[in-house]
Design a protein around this motif. Sequence first.
Motif, mmCIF file in Angstrom:
data_model
loop_
_atom_site.group_PDB
_atom_site.id
_atom_site.type_symbol
_atom_site.label_atom_id
_atom_site.label_comp_id
_atom_site.label_asym_id
_atom_site.label_seq_id
_atom_site.Cartn_x
_atom_site.Cartn_y
_atom_site.Cartn_z
ATOM 1 N N THR A 189 7.061 -2.870 7.126
ATOM 2 C CA THR A 189 7.905 -1.714 7.385
ATOM 3 C C THR A 189 7.460 -0.586 6.458
ATOM 4 O O THR A 189 6.802 -0.822 5.458
ATOM 5 C CB THR A 189 9.396 -2.048 7.183
ATOM 6 N N LEU A 190 7.832 0.643 6.798
ATOM 7 C CA LEU A 190 7.477 1.802 5.993
ATOM 8 C C LEU A 190 8.728 2.332 5.305
ATOM 9 O O LEU A 190 9.727 2.612 5.969
ATOM 10 C CB LEU A 190 6.868 2.898 6.871
ATOM 11 N N VAL A 191 8.679 2.449 3.983
ATOM 12 C CA VAL A 191 9.834 2.931 3.220
ATOM 13 C C VAL A 191 9.395 4.071 2.295
ATOM 14 O O VAL A 191 8.271 4.069 1.798
ATOM 15 C CB VAL A 191 10.482 1.812 2.372
ATOM 16 N N ASP A 239 0.854 -1.177 0.000
ATOM 17 C CA ASP A 239 0.000 0.000 0.000
ATOM 18 C C ASP A 239 0.893 1.231 0.000
ATOM 19 O O ASP A 239 2.053 1.154 0.407
ATOM 20 C CB ASP A 239 -0.895 -0.012 1.250
ATOM 21 N N SER A 240 0.376 2.363 -0.449
ATOM 22 C CA SER A 240 1.181 3.579 -0.425
ATOM 23 C C SER A 240 0.342 4.753 0.077
ATOM 24 O O SER A 240 -0.886 4.716 0.043
ATOM 25 C CB SER A 240 1.753 3.879 -1.808
ATOM 26 N N ILE A 268 -2.168 7.539 10.127
ATOM 27 C CA ILE A 268 -1.029 7.112 10.945
ATOM 28 C C ILE A 268 -1.421 5.917 11.813
ATOM 29 O O ILE A 268 -0.650 4.960 11.957
ATOM 30 C CB ILE A 268 -0.503 8.278 11.804
ATOM 31 N N ASN A 269 -2.622 5.943 12.377
ATOM 32 C CA ASN A 269 -3.088 4.831 13.218
ATOM 33 C C ASN A 269 -3.226 3.543 12.407
ATOM 34 O O ASN A 269 -2.869 2.463 12.885
ATOM 35 C CB ASN A 269 -4.423 5.178 13.883
ATOM 36 N N GLN A 270 -3.723 3.639 11.176
ATOM 37 C CA GLN A 270 -3.835 2.450 10.323
ATOM 38 C C GLN A 270 -2.448 1.881 10.024
ATOM 39 O O GLN A 270 -2.241 0.662 10.097
ATOM 40 C CB GLN A 270 -4.523 2.805 9.002
ATOM 41 N N LEU A 271 -1.498 2.770 9.700
ATOM 42 C CA LEU A 271 -0.137 2.312 9.411
ATOM 43 C C LEU A 271 0.505 1.676 10.634
ATOM 44 O O LEU A 271 1.190 0.661 10.525
ATOM 45 C CB LEU A 271 0.722 3.481 8.917
ATOM 46 N N LEU A 312 3.884 0.846 2.411
ATOM 47 C CA LEU A 312 3.822 -0.212 3.412
ATOM 48 C C LEU A 312 4.393 -1.452 2.731
ATOM 49 O O LEU A 312 3.839 -1.943 1.750
ATOM 50 C CB LEU A 312 2.368 -0.442 3.831
ATOM 51 N N ALA A 313 5.538 -1.927 3.217
ATOM 52 C CA ALA A 313 6.289 -2.938 2.479
ATOM 53 C C ALA A 313 6.629 -4.146 3.341
ATOM 54 O O ALA A 313 6.755 -4.058 4.553
ATOM 55 C CB ALA A 313 7.574 -2.315 1.954
#
Length: 151
Positions: free
Chosen positions: A104-106, A23-24, A91-94, A123-124
């Motif tokens: 992880t977030l990249v 997801d992005s 932010i809460n969903q992530l 979201l990776a």
Amino acid sequence: MSKDYYKKLGENKKARFNYHIEDSLECGMELKGSEVKSLKSGKFSFGDAYVRITNNQLWLIGLHITPYSFGTIENHEPTRKRKLLAHSREINQLRRKTEERGYTLVPLSIYIKNGLIKIQIGLAKGKKRHDKRAVIKDRDIKRDLARELKK
């Protein structure tokens, strides 16, 4: 209805090679003036940049923005932590996804949209070695095919 102005400044190709992007999300960035000038001139590198969630805020860590060459002594620090701007519900969903499922977030790309510098984060989930080999093999086959068609 006016068309959005969009200019890509850079893309993190390594992230797409090393991770499956599920997801992005588009975020704004809190920047200093000299950082904006350096970004617009393309003087930055993703390196091993990643995004961390602390105190209900997104922080971009490890992005190297070269100091602006015409800046003064007040120039920015190249690898400082930078705050990303997003809605608290996003932010809460992530946070839920990164804590529960091992994601992880990249950072994926940096671009200008309607005069503002935006960053796309993904979201990776990490790829295995055999997945990376398959990507390399497919890329080689496509390149060889393009060469043959060119002749």
